[in-house]
Scaffold this motif. Structure first.
Motif, PDB file in Angstrom:
ATOM      1  N   GLU A 221      41.463  28.711  48.967  1.00 39.57           N
ATOM      2  CA  GLU A 221      42.523  29.869  48.404  1.00 39.57           C
ATOM      3  C   GLU A 221      42.766  29.381  46.951  1.00 39.57           C
ATOM      4  OE1 GLU A 221      45.206  31.505  51.654  1.00 39.57           O
ATOM      5  OE2 GLU A 221      45.011  29.409  52.072  1.00 39.57           O
ATOM      6  N   THR A 265      41.366  35.096  43.333  1.00 38.03           N
ATOM      7  CA  THR A 265      41.644  36.538  43.152  1.00 38.03           C
ATOM      8  C   THR A 265      41.438  36.835  41.545  1.00 38.03           C
ATOM      9  OG1 THR A 265      43.874  35.841  42.459  1.00 38.03           O
ATOM     10  CG2 THR A 265      43.539  36.608  45.106  1.00 38.03           C
ATOM     11  N   GLN A 267      43.785  37.411  39.609  1.00 38.84           N
ATOM     12  CA  GLN A 267      44.977  36.591  39.105  1.00 38.84           C
ATOM     13  C   GLN A 267      44.405  35.183  38.829  1.00 38.84           C
ATOM     14  OE1 GLN A 267      45.176  38.799  41.472  1.00 38.84           O
ATOM     15  NE2 GLN A 267      46.840  40.071  41.418  1.00 38.84           N
ATOM     16  N   THR A 268      43.589  34.392  39.768  1.00 41.26           N
ATOM     17  CA  THR A 268      43.153  33.191  39.680  1.00 41.26           C
ATOM     18  C   THR A 268      42.147  33.069  38.510  1.00 41.26           C
ATOM     19  OG1 THR A 268      42.971  33.233  42.116  1.00 41.26           O
ATOM     20  CG2 THR A 268      42.309  31.243  40.983  1.00 41.26           C
ATOM     21  N   HIS A 342      44.002  44.013  37.726  1.00 42.06           N
ATOM     22  CA  HIS A 342      44.132  42.967  38.988  1.00 42.06           C
ATOM     23  C   HIS A 342      44.363  43.446  40.300  1.00 42.06           C
ATOM     24  CE1 HIS A 342      44.594  39.421  36.678  1.00 42.06           C
ATOM     25  NE2 HIS A 342      45.748  39.658  35.861  1.00 42.06           N
ATOM     26  N   ASP A 343      43.569  42.535  41.251  1.00 46.23           N
ATOM     27  CA  ASP A 343      43.673  42.963  42.618  1.00 46.23           C
ATOM     28  C   ASP A 343      45.132  42.988  43.290  1.00 46.23           C
ATOM     29  OD1 ASP A 343      40.682  41.874  43.065  1.00 46.23           O
ATOM     30  OD2 ASP A 343      41.593  40.043  43.042  1.00 46.23           O
ATOM     31  N   PRO A 344      45.319  44.115  44.164  1.00 49.06           N
ATOM     32  CA  PRO A 344      46.523  44.373  44.783  1.00 49.06           C
ATOM     33  C   PRO A 344      46.436  42.671  45.661  1.00 49.06           C
ATOM     34  CG  PRO A 344      44.944  46.134  45.117  1.00 49.06           C
ATOM     35  CD  PRO A 344      44.197  45.074  44.525  1.00 49.06           C
ATOM     36  N   GLU A 345      47.718  42.143  45.657  1.00 51.84           N
ATOM     37  CA  GLU A 345      47.863  40.851  46.241  1.00 51.84           C
ATOM     38  C   GLU A 345      47.365  40.733  47.459  1.00 51.84           C
ATOM     39  OE1 GLU A 345      48.209  37.086  45.204  1.00 51.84           O
ATOM     40  OE2 GLU A 345      49.050  38.511  43.744  1.00 51.84           O
ATOM     41  N   SER A 347      46.526  39.167  51.299  1.00 55.04           N
ATOM     42  CA  SER A 347      47.015  38.130  52.160  1.00 55.04           C
ATOM     43  C   SER A 347      46.054  37.532  53.138  1.00 55.04           C
ATOM     44  CB  SER A 347      48.132  38.820  53.091  1.00 55.04           C
ATOM     45  OG  SER A 347      48.618  37.939  54.181  1.00 55.04           O
TER      46      SER A 347
END
Length: 376
Positions: A221, A265, A267-268, A342-345, A347
């Motif tokens: 992750e 992601t 964001q990453t 950006h990706d929707p966060e 899970s």
């Protein structure tokens, strides 16, 4: 401000409509930047010459690629990694690949000649090609041709590869050169092509200690990946003291990618790209050459590379993607596209999360322990 390199001939590197390494990825990035009000004004680089390709690749491989360029597989093509599922033959294969090599090579020359410091090559990243063998969607190794040019100017080169697959071709082409540091963070070769990139691959002869590999567990992750990156990459760069960074910015470690198992992601990726630019500012006076690479989920890879292009130009990141652009490409692809850059966060419900984190931490520690004797 970054110098961007692109030419429509990059789209000629095309293995066919069913192949995942599709030039539509670059086409979509260019069109999305335009739709965002940030159209590119790229330099159109020259095509690499045969002689320039031969600085890295054997005469026998180049001859075989040239022979395959009429769209028909030549005899013994398989011996050179050609006419396989990964590297099918296509018309003008040699010229199309030299076009990509020329872009990365031109970027290296701009940096070596102090005409640019931050360069984005909007293609290339063909890190699996070996001296006498095509491999893994890669015919010629544009990265190694560029690195050799930088080395000819007595520049110390740190190569950082964040593609999900081990950067085997680049590593082994420079395995004995103490002036090239290769760093690859990738899904472990125990689970993923090309099967190499273990922590014990550290270079040989004069280059011993100049290859760094961080093989990560499947289902790694973002937090665990960032931990491995931050443990190893800044430390290695500090010890090596490079003059320039060459970065292969494959986007196939994204959680949506169909060919691998890491869970990064967008964001990453933003964090990683910012880190690379910051590390270049810290260690190489801002000199960095970035290329594209792998990435096989169109929605994900296009957004990640658009992030890269915007960040390298110090431009603001928009929250949303224009609806007209999404409609155009959704109709063409018959697939849905994310409405935000950006990706929707996401899970990730992983029962083995602690085990993955612990194994990755052990790997990062082991890497540093193995290489420590070579760095002091």
């Amino acid at each position: 401000m970054a110098t961007l390199l692109f030419d429509d001939r990059y789209l000629d590197y095309d293995f066919g409509p069913d192949h995942p390494f599709s030039p539509i990825r670059q086409e979509m990035v260019v069109s999305l930047l335009d739709a965002l009000g940030q159209p590119i004004d790229p330099i159109s680089p020259p095509v690499a010459s045969r002689a320039e390709v031969r600085r890295v690749h054997s005469e026998s491989l180049v001859k075989k690629v040239e022979a395959a360029s009429d769209g028909r597989p030549p005899p013994e093509a398989w011996d050179y990694g050609i006419n396989t599922g990964d590297v099918p033959v296509f018309e003008n294969m040699d010229a199309a690949t030299r076009g990509l090599v020329g872009g990365t090579l031109h970027g290296a020359r701009l940096i070596a000649e102090e005409k640019a410091s931050r360069v984005l090559q909007m293609g290339g990243g063909l890190h699996h090609a070996h001296r006498d063998r095509a491999s893994g969607f890669c015919v010629y190794n544009d990265l190694s041709v560029a690195i050799n040019t930088l080395r000819e100017q007595n520049l110390r080169v740190a190569y950082v590869d964040i593609d999900v697959h081990h950067g085997d071709g680049v590593q082994f082409l420079h395995y004995d050169d103490p002036g090239v540091l290769t760093i690859s963070l990738h899904e472990s070769g125990q689970y993923l092509f090309p099967g190499s990139g273990g922590v014990d691959e550290i270079g040989e002869e004069a280059g011993e200690g100049s290859a760094v590999n961080v093989p990560l567990m499947p289902h790694t992750e973002p937090e665990s990946y960032r931990d491995a990156f931050e443990r190893v990459v800044p430390y290695a760069l500090d010890k090596f003291a490079p003059d320039v960074i060459v970065a292969q910015c494959g986007a196939d470690a994204h959680f949506q990618d169909p060919l691998a198992d890491l869970l990064l992601t967008s964001q990453t990726y933003e964090d990683l790209f910012r880190d690379l630019l910051s590390l270049a500012d810290e260690h190489t006076n801002g000199r960095i050459l970035c290329t594209f690479g792998g990435g096989y989920h169109l929605d994900a890879v296009v957004r990640v590379w658009t992030l890269l292009a915007l960040l390298m130009q110090d431009l603001d990141l928009p929250d949303t993607i224009p609806a007209d652009w999404r409609t155009q490409w959704q109709d063409q692809l018959d697939a849905s596209l994310t409405s935000t850059l950006h990706d929707p966060e996401p899970s990730f419900n992983l029962s083995r999360r602690p085990d993955v984190r612990e194994k990755n931490q052990q790997t990062s520690t082991q890497v540093l322990e193995i290489l420590a004797p070579h760095w002091y």
